[in-house]
Motif scaffolding. Structure first.
Motif, mmCIF file in Angstrom:
data_model
loop_
_atom_site.group_PDB
_atom_site.id
_atom_site.type_symbol
_atom_site.label_atom_id
_atom_site.label_comp_id
_atom_site.label_asym_id
_atom_site.label_seq_id
_atom_site.Cartn_x
_atom_site.Cartn_y
_atom_site.Cartn_z
ATOM 1 N N ALA A 103 0.850 -1.191 0.000
ATOM 2 C CA ALA A 103 0.000 0.000 0.000
ATOM 3 C C ALA A 103 0.887 1.243 0.000
ATOM 4 O O ALA A 103 1.977 1.237 0.596
ATOM 5 C CB ALA A 103 -0.920 0.002 1.212
ATOM 6 N N PRO A 104 0.449 2.331 -0.642
ATOM 7 C CA PRO A 104 1.324 3.495 -0.833
ATOM 8 C C PRO A 104 1.817 4.173 0.439
ATOM 9 O O PRO A 104 2.845 4.847 0.411
ATOM 10 C CB PRO A 104 0.436 4.460 -1.639
ATOM 11 N N HIS A 105 1.104 3.999 1.559
ATOM 12 C CA HIS A 105 1.496 4.728 2.772
ATOM 13 C C HIS A 105 2.435 3.944 3.676
ATOM 14 O O HIS A 105 2.895 4.472 4.693
ATOM 15 C CB HIS A 105 0.251 5.126 3.566
ATOM 16 N N ILE A 106 2.722 2.701 3.328
ATOM 17 C CA ILE A 106 3.494 1.829 4.233
ATOM 18 C C ILE A 106 4.958 1.760 3.818
ATOM 19 O O ILE A 106 5.286 1.562 2.651
ATOM 20 C CB ILE A 106 2.885 0.416 4.257
ATOM 21 N N ILE A 107 5.828 1.935 4.798
ATOM 22 C CA ILE A 107 7.261 1.691 4.619
ATOM 23 C C ILE A 107 7.541 0.286 5.159
ATOM 24 O O ILE A 107 7.264 0.008 6.327
ATOM 25 C CB ILE A 107 8.111 2.725 5.377
ATOM 26 N N PRO A 108 8.075 -0.613 4.354
ATOM 27 C CA PRO A 108 8.314 -1.967 4.845
ATOM 28 C C PRO A 108 9.480 -2.012 5.822
ATOM 29 O O PRO A 108 10.448 -1.261 5.693
ATOM 30 C CB PRO A 108 8.644 -2.744 3.568
ATOM 31 N N SER A 109 9.374 -2.878 6.804
ATOM 32 C CA SER A 109 10.473 -3.065 7.746
ATOM 33 C C SER A 109 11.611 -3.814 7.070
ATOM 34 O O SER A 109 11.393 -4.905 6.510
ATOM 35 C CB SER A 109 9.996 -3.857 8.962
#
Length: 465
Positions: A45-51
């Motif tokens: 999703a565009p708002h998520i920064i992956p860990s």
């Protein structure tokens, strides 16, 4: 009833602020024979920064996160929801799934405006957790499994060690389908090796049967695990239900406490029994398939104590109030992020009908539907979805609001630390991984480059579901 063994690989460990990237499942018959399997993936999703930690563990490459050949997160949840309907009625089973995978799946349904976020519990569906079953095996039939240990000799209850230790030699750990295969393998060992134990665990899928067992006021055995120690059995009896939550039952530890000292005690003493240490009164979520077992020949002293509790309805009511107070959700606290409002109430019939239409129409109509929804949570989440996948239908001010939201999420202050991954926390994770000698430095380079590319975007490109 059939079973659905499933697992999810994610962008991180937060059930509220991370998302699934892979969903895999094996549908079986009652005897755990495979009927069908699925393996679904999606874009981020565009708002998520992956860990970075999650990407290194799962092996998911950064380019997969934005692969236009994969469905969007919105489409992904539609596909999973369709499975919950097609396979119903079924028992949804995972490894630590009730505490993690199911919570994350429920958030996925909530954030993508599915009409029902409790799909694994409705339409005849229910749930079971093999980690709970493993704890029960440890306490009740330890010889059924081989138990791996760490360098200090402590038993390990993790799937990636238990399955190989017990003969599952093709385990692709940290891949969703590999974990599903391993979980099913362990379930088959338990069901075949101890059918009586398996039958009891399966019976506990039904919260009504759990409550019926408790409401006899007979001593029962409850298996739990806390901290890093081994699971253990507790002998206790029913002691009321939480005020305002019928699925939260009170369990009086008949070995640790004596009801005679508490029945006439003040409320402070009862709350200490619920909240203190040693804990005399515990809570059981009857709708989470607890490892609860009948006792064929209960101790006479335990029966005496249980009879006192059965004869004291006022005491049980006071315990119910104490349990409720312990789990007070802080309704007077400042407004929390929309993700944390998931349990803020059921949707109205009118909103559910609109959400059903929302799932089947185009983004132009979806934008209209948002304004008709009565639940403010759904309106906020709906505007977010249109910003993700149908930006042509947003006004200039709505686009500005969305980009402000993205900036606040990505660059949130570290004090207090947010529950989601930010660019600063991702950078620290990269540095930490970089310092570990076993890290695949080439893979980490790709992750770092992907994060830099994300950070370079001042505005967000139009993307359609």
């Amino acid at each position: 009833m059939s079973f659905v063994f499933y697992d999810i690989e994610t962008t991180g460990i937060s059930t509220a602020f991370d998302q699934p990237l892979q969903f895999a499942a094996i549908h079986t018959d009652t005897d755990l024979n495979e009927i069908e399997r699925v393996d679904l993936r999606c874009r981020i999703a565009p708002h998520i920064i992956p860990s970075p930690y999650a990407l290194m563990v799962t092996g998911i490459k950064p380019e997969q996160l934005v692969d236009t050949g994969l469905p969007s997160f919105f489409e992904f949840t539609q596909n999973v929801m369709e499975l919950t309907k097609r396979w119903a009625p079924a028992t949804w089973v995972g490894f630590n799934s009730i505490r993690f995978d199911e919570e994350l799946l429920r958030q996925a349904f909530y954030q993508n405006l599915q009409p029902s976020i409790y799909a694994t519990q409705f339409n005849g569906n229910n749930r079971l957790d093999i980690l709970t079953a493993i704890y029960a095996v440890w306490c009740r039939n330890q010889g059924l499994l081989k138990w791996p240990t760490d360098v200090r000799g402590r038993t390990i209850y993790k799937l990636d060690r238990l399955a190989p230790e017990n003969g599952f030699n093709t385990h692709n750990a940290h891949d969703a389908l590999g974990d599903v295969e391993a979980t099913l393998y362990l379930a088959q060992i338990i069901s075949k090796g101890d059918p009586v134990l398996w039958s009891s665990l399966v019976e506990n899928r039904d919260k009504k049967k759990v409550m019926a067992k408790l409401e006899t006021f007979e001593p029962v055995e409850l298996v739990l695990r806390f901290g890093g120690g081994p699971p253990r059995s507790y002998v206790g009896c029913f002691c009321g239900t939480s005020e305002g939550n019928a699925t939260q039952a009170a369990f009086f530890d008949l070995e640790t406490g004596d009801p005679e000292t508490l029945i006439n005690a003040d409320d402070a003493a009862i709350f200490e029994a619920v909240d203190g240490s040693p804990k005399i009164i515990r809570s059981i979520a009857t709708n989470k398939a607890p490892a609860l077992f009948s006792i064929l020949d209960p101790d006479i002293e335990h029966q005496r104590k249980a009879a006192l509790i059965a004869a004291s309805p006022d005491f049980r009511e006071r315990v119910g109030r104490a349990i409720a107070a312990r789990f007070e959700d802080g309704k007077t606290a400042p407004l929390v992020p929309i993700e944390k409002q998931i349990y803020g109430g059921f949707y109205s019939k009118e909103d559910q009908e609109l959400l059903a239409e929302f799932q089947q129409t185009d983004w132009a109509r979806r934008h209209e539907i948002i304004g008709l929804l009565g639940d403010l949570r759904l309106r906020q989440l709906g505007r977010r979805l249109v910003a993700f996948y149908g930006r042509d239908f947003l006004s200039k001010s709505e686009i500005e609001q969305f980009e402000s939201f993205i900036h606040e999420r990505w660059y949130a202050s570290d004090v207090p630390a947010p529950e989601w991954t930010t660019f600063s926390s991702a950078a620290r994770a990269v540095d930490d991984l970089r310092a570990q000698p076993e890290t695949d430095q080439d893979a980490l380079d790709l992750i770092e480059a992907f994060l830099a590319q994300m950070a370079s975007k001042r505005h967000f490109s139009k993307s359609r579901s």
